[in-house]
Each structure stands twice: as structure tokens, then as C-alpha cells.
Design a protein around this motif. Structure first.
Motif, PDB file in Angstrom:
ATOM      1  N   ASP A  73       0.244 -22.745  68.325  1.00  0.00           N
ATOM      2  CA  ASP A  73       0.169 -21.425  67.689  1.00  0.00           C
ATOM      3  C   ASP A  73       0.445 -20.316  68.696  1.00  0.00           C
ATOM      4  OD1 ASP A  73      -0.752 -21.841  64.811  1.00  0.00           O
ATOM      5  OD2 ASP A  73      -2.209 -23.044  65.905  1.00  0.00           O
ATOM      6  N   SER A  74      -0.092 -20.441  69.906  1.00  0.00           N
ATOM      7  CA  SER A  74       0.210 -19.457  70.949  1.00  0.00           C
ATOM      8  C   SER A  74       1.700 -19.454  71.258  1.00  0.00           C
ATOM      9  CB  SER A  74      -0.587 -19.769  72.221  1.00  0.00           C
ATOM     10  OG  SER A  74      -1.973 -19.620  72.006  1.00  0.00           O
ATOM     11  N   ASP A 101      -2.462 -14.539  65.211  1.00  0.00           N
ATOM     12  CA  ASP A 101      -3.597 -14.965  64.394  1.00  0.00           C
ATOM     13  C   ASP A 101      -4.792 -15.129  65.313  1.00  0.00           C
ATOM     14  OD1 ASP A 101      -5.530 -16.321  62.901  1.00  0.00           O
ATOM     15  OD2 ASP A 101      -4.042 -17.466  61.768  1.00  0.00           O
ATOM     16  N   ARG A 135       4.178 -20.193  69.274  1.00  0.00           N
ATOM     17  CA  ARG A 135       4.942 -19.531  68.213  1.00  0.00           C
ATOM     18  C   ARG A 135       4.764 -18.018  68.268  1.00  0.00           C
ATOM     19  NH1 ARG A 135       3.486 -24.292  65.276  1.00  0.00           N
ATOM     20  NH2 ARG A 135       1.553 -23.370  64.516  1.00  0.00           N
ATOM     21  N   TRP A 136       3.526 -17.557  68.500  1.00  0.00           N
ATOM     22  CA  TRP A 136       3.306 -16.115  68.570  1.00  0.00           C
ATOM     23  C   TRP A 136       3.908 -15.528  69.843  1.00  0.00           C
ATOM     24  CZ3 TRP A 136       2.356 -13.410  64.500  1.00  0.00           C
ATOM     25  CH2 TRP A 136       1.640 -13.959  63.431  1.00  0.00           C
ATOM     26  N   ASN A 150      -0.972 -24.580  73.419  1.00  0.00           N
ATOM     27  CA  ASN A 150      -1.324 -24.337  72.025  1.00  0.00           C
ATOM     28  C   ASN A 150      -0.072 -24.037  71.202  1.00  0.00           C
ATOM     29  OD1 ASN A 150      -2.291 -23.396  69.560  1.00  0.00           O
ATOM     30  ND2 ASN A 150      -3.736 -21.942  70.449  1.00  0.00           N
ATOM     31  N   TYR A 167      -7.333 -25.541  72.743  1.00  0.00           N
ATOM     32  CA  TYR A 167      -6.410 -24.419  72.733  1.00  0.00           C
ATOM     33  C   TYR A 167      -7.077 -23.071  73.012  1.00  0.00           C
ATOM     34  CZ  TYR A 167      -3.432 -27.910  70.559  1.00  0.00           C
ATOM     35  OH  TYR A 167      -2.709 -29.034  70.303  1.00  0.00           O
ATOM     36  N   ARG A 206      -6.658 -18.441  65.839  1.00  0.00           N
ATOM     37  CA  ARG A 206      -5.975 -19.646  66.310  1.00  0.00           C
ATOM     38  C   ARG A 206      -5.436 -19.541  67.735  1.00  0.00           C
ATOM     39  NH1 ARG A 206      -5.297 -23.150  62.185  1.00  0.00           N
ATOM     40  NH2 ARG A 206      -3.757 -24.317  63.378  1.00  0.00           N
ATOM     41  N   VAL A 207      -5.577 -18.373  68.358  1.00  0.00           N
ATOM     42  CA  VAL A 207      -5.084 -18.190  69.724  1.00  0.00           C
ATOM     43  C   VAL A 207      -6.155 -17.490  70.539  1.00  0.00           C
ATOM     44  CG1 VAL A 207      -2.716 -17.969  68.859  1.00  0.00           C
ATOM     45  CG2 VAL A 207      -4.043 -15.908  69.361  1.00  0.00           C
TER      46      VAL A 207
END
Length: 489
Positions: free
Chosen positions: A323-324, A267, A326-327, A321, A239, A270-271
């Protein structure tokens, strides 16, 4: 030798043009002011949150400002140990003309962090002492004509006196602290990127024993930094994020940054986020027109998707990813762009050969242009073969309108990076791009490593070919792939 020197000069030129923040003193020995103005170098704007601040190897203002030798080798920061006295020149000025003379003597006045330039003159209520920079003033002859004239106008004699100045940790710059602490002869340069409240370091091996101290010093000396982290591996994960070690601060990894007028939250642990790509994001978005469609294959948290949507474009944004993804959704809502963005959480190849293939025929018949952005420089050139035969069997006659324009990023370590990325893109597409593309140097990533962007209209013989990409083409390593989600409320 000449091509090597020219290549180095081009790299310096490009570095200055592509950085959000230029620390001008560290370039003073390399580039003239005229060159800096020509390439558009500028100091950091207070409106820019993404900052890159190098700590250049340079001597302190004076040998007088070297901290006590006892701090050498310190690994746990003891601020009280940085205390000593130095003798600096001072000029006795009448209190009633102090403000006027202080302005006239600004060039030679002492400038140290946390040090008052004007101090009491013992018990004399009618005079004050102006502390002077010992690097600029060593005798009365050190004053310039304008300064001498200003002093003469108010009858102030050119008589210097010594003043014992108490210095502490608070009066030192971060590089001065680290130079005093780390072993002599070892490089103390430690460039860092600032992402919101986070300072991100790439420490070298010899600096690791001092990493906690380095983190505390950077947090002390940079207002607004409340967390300092060190990257502990390269970006080779699925990711595009990397492991980090918190060196100092609260450990809060959720950053809020402003880039080109838009706000992003994510975050950082995480990205993927690179504060040095602000200019490139702005350049590509500047190519767009309202009504265009942007297909962002590796969208991250939205630095292309958000401004494109706010420019009036329809956006299909994808990232593997979770997390990417979601952000990305969060940032679209944060910037009121969610009504124009459809987000996907898929492998890039599956996204091209799935949602994009389904949408493309209708998009090509529309009035707006189609831009495909592929910002995954380590792999994106290899993904171009996903376009082979994407609309095979339909025929260009069925799809009036301009062909999609692709902006694909790649790294190059070759002597001719423009030729290198053009050839690699051509090989992946299965069609020559020489003479049919433009190549833009984005930035210098490292010595002998450039980040390039190759832009071209997707050739008809590729898009409408009867032959698709071969089986076994490279994919993003994916533990699982998720379906897309419409970003409209």
C-alpha cells in the motif's frame, strides 16, 4: 541529580524545536518567552496541515464556567445537557463610541467561544453592554491606567453591573467538556495528531468507556475534522501501520496533507505517516544538491523521495508495504516527481543487496553524491550490516568519487542516546564510527525514549570488504516480495 535535570531540560528544548505546532500556554509554566524564542517555537501556520494539538491540564478561565454537575459520567453525548447561566461583569458604553472603547478594553473583554462580547442594554437604543472577563475584572480598580484613561476621555463612569449570561455546549472548549464529563480526579489529557481531516488519538484505559463521546467532542470543536480514530495497538506489524477504531465521523481514511509545500495522499489506516517528522524531512532534504542520488530504503509514501526529486535528485525509493508502494507512486505523480523516482516494493535488505548494489558502482563514478536514507527507527540500525562487502572484490580504486553518506534512524532509551546509537551502528557495520559520524536528536518519542539520526560516510573497509553480512541477519518480516517498477511514464 544535575545530569537528570539537564537531560530533562534538553528534552523540553528538543520537543519545542521539533514540533510542527507548539501550544504555548501549556509551556508557560516551564519555559520563559525568551527560551521559546531562542528555540524557535511558533504557533501553527495555517499552511501546515499536520498538526499536533495537546489538551493541557489547566483550570478553566473561571469557576463560573464549570458545566452542570449532571453531565458527569455521561458516555453518550447530550449537548442539550450543557446549559446553565453565569453572572459576569459588564460595562455600559455609549453606542457612538462603542468601537473605539471596545478596542481599548480588549484586554479585559470576555472571550469565550461563541459568546458575543457586546449585547443589548435592555430597551436603551443609545447604549450597549460590553461583557468583561471575570478572571480579569472584579471591581473598578481592576482596570489598568490606559483603560481608565480611555473610559474617562468619553465620560464613561467606572460602574460595573452584573449580566446573566446563558452558556451552552457551544461555548465550551473541548478540554472543558471532557473535564466535566470524565470522573473527577482522573486525567483527561488526550493529545491527538491531525492528519488531514483525521484526528488520531491514543486513548488511555480509563478513557475508553467515553471514547465515542470524546470523538464527537473533538470533531465538534475542531473545524475540518470529519473523522476521529483511536489507535488500538502498537506499531508492530509488518507494514508499520496499526489497527484503528473509528470513534466519530464518516470513517474516510484517505487523507490529503500538505507538508513543506508538497501534497501527499494516502490511506492512513494502511500506511505509516507521522505528522511530527515534517522538520526532519525538511532538514535532510536541505542537505541535498541537484544531481545527487537519494536511496530511500524505507520510503513510506514519499516524504523524503518527493521533495528530493523536486530538488533535482535522482531517487531510488523502496518500501515493503504494497500500500505504501502504491501511494508512493501516486504521490510522485501528484507532485510531478515521477520522472526522477524509481520505486521498489522489496524487503529493505534485499533492496540494498540487489538494486542498490547494481547501481552503486556507476553512481560512485558520477559527479553527484549518494545519500542513503534509512528511516525505520525500530530496525534500521540492524540493517546496516547489509552494506558489509556490498562492493567486495571491486576495490576502491575502481570507484572514484565520494563514498555514500548514510542517514540512519534509531530509537534509544539509554541515558546517552548519542553514544548508544553510535555503538549500535558500529556493531552492525563491523567498523567503528566514533569520531567519523554525526548524531542528530530528531524528537522525543516518549519519556526516556529518543528518536536519533546517525549520519556518516560509509567506510571503505565496510563497502569493499571481502566479507558480507552473516546468514540469518534480521529482515523485515515479509509474506512476499515483489519486483521493482520503473516510475517513468
Amino acid at each position: 541529580m544535575a545530569p537528570v535535570m539537564l537531560r530533562s531540560a534538553c528534552r523540553i528544548h528538543t520537543f519545542v524545536k521539533t514540533q510542527n505546532c507548539v501550544n504555548l500556554p501549556c509551556w508557560s509554566g516551564l519555559l520563559s518567552c525568551g527560551v521559546l524564542k531562542q528555540v524557535g517555537a511558533r504557533p501553527c501556520s495555517s499552511q501546515r496541515v499536520c498538526i499536533s494539538e495537546p489538551m493541557p491540564e489547566q483550570r478553566s478561565d473561571s469557576a463560573l464556567y464549570i458545566p452542570p454537575s449532571g453531565v458527569r459520567g455521561m458516555t453518550s453525548l447530550d449537548r442539550e445537557a450543557f446549559a446553565w447561566k453565569v453572572s459576569v461583569p459588564a460595562l455600559r458604553l455609549p453606542k457612538q463610541v462603542l468601537n473605539k472603547l471596545t478596542k481599548s478594553l480588549k484586554r479585559v473583554a470576555l472571550q469565550r467561544p461563541g459568546v458575543k462580547r457586546v449585547v443589548e442594554d435592555g430597551g436603551d437604543a443609545d447604549h450597549r453592554l460590553l461583557l468583561l472577563d471575570p478572571a480579569s475584572v472584579s471591581s473598578p480598580s481592576s482596570f489598568g491606567d490606559a483603560e481608565t484613561e480611555a473610559l474617562g476621555k468619553f465620560g464613561v463612569p467606572l460602574e460595573l453591573q452584573d449580566y446573566d449570561l446563558q452558556l451552552t455546549y457551544e461555548n465550551l472548549k473541548s478540554e472543558e467538556v471532557l473535564r466535566a464529563v470524565l470522573p473527577e480526579g482522573q486525567d483527561v489529557t488526550s493529545g491527538f495528531s491531525r492528519v488531514g481531516h483525521i484526528a488520531h488519538l491514543n486513548l488511555r484505559e480509563h478513557q475508553l468507556p467515553y471514547r465515542t463521546l470524546i470523538g464527537e467532542v473533538l470533531m465538534d470543536k475542531n473545524p475540518g475534522v470529519t473523522c476521529v480514530v483511536n489507535k488500538t495497538n502498537t506499531i508492530d506489524s509488518t507494514y508499520r501501520n496499526f489497527q484503528m477504531e473509528v470513534l466519530a465521523g464518516d470513517g474516510n481514511m484517505v487523507a490529503k496533507v500538505r507538508e513543506n509545500g508538497w501534497v501527499y495522499e494516502f490511506d492512513f489506516s494502511r500506511v505509516y505517516w507521522n505528522p511530527r517528522l515534517s522538520t526532519e524531512h525538511e532538514r535532510v532534504v536541505g542537505l541535498l544538491r541537484p544531481g545527487d542520488t537519494v536511496v530511500d530504503v524505507f520510503a513510506g509514501v514519499g516524504p523524503f523521495a518527493v521533495p528530493a526529486a523536486r530538488r533535482g535528485c535522482d531517487v531510488l525509493a523502496n518500501d515493503l508495504n504494497p500500500d505504501s508502494y502504491r501511494w508512493l507512486q501516486h504521490n510522485c505523480k501528484l507532485n510531478k516527481a515521477h520522472g526522477k523516482v524509481r520505486a521498489f516494493n522489496m524487503d529493505g535488505r534485499d533492496f540494498i543487496r540487489g538494486p542498490l548494489r547494481e547501481e552503486l558502482p556507476a553512481l560512485l563514478r558520477g559527479a553527484g553524491r549518494v545519500h542513503v536514507v534509512m528511516n525505520l527507527p525500530a530496525l534500521a540500525l540492524d540493517f546496516l550490516d547489509a552494506f558489509r562487502g556490498l562492493l567486495g572484490g571491486r576495490g576502491p580504486a575502481e570507484n572514484a568519487g565520494s563514498l555514500p553518506r548514510v542517514h540512519c534512524y534509531g530509537f534509544s532509551k539509554q541515558d546517552d542516546p548519542q553514544k548508544d546509537v553510535t555503538q549500535r551502528a558500529s556493531a552492525s557495520l563491523g567498523s567503528p564510527l566514533e569520531g567519523r559520524c554525526s548524531v542528530h536528536l530528531v524528537r522525543n518519542v516518549a519519556p526516556n525514549k529518543e528518536m536519533m539520526c546517525v549520519s556518516f560516510a560509509l567506510p571503505e573497509e565496510v563497502l569493499f570488504s571481502d566479507q558480507s553480512a552473516e546468514e540469518g541477519s534480521p529482515e523485515e518480516p515479509a509474506p512476499k516480495r515483489q519486483k521493482c517498477e520503473d516510475m517513468t511514464e
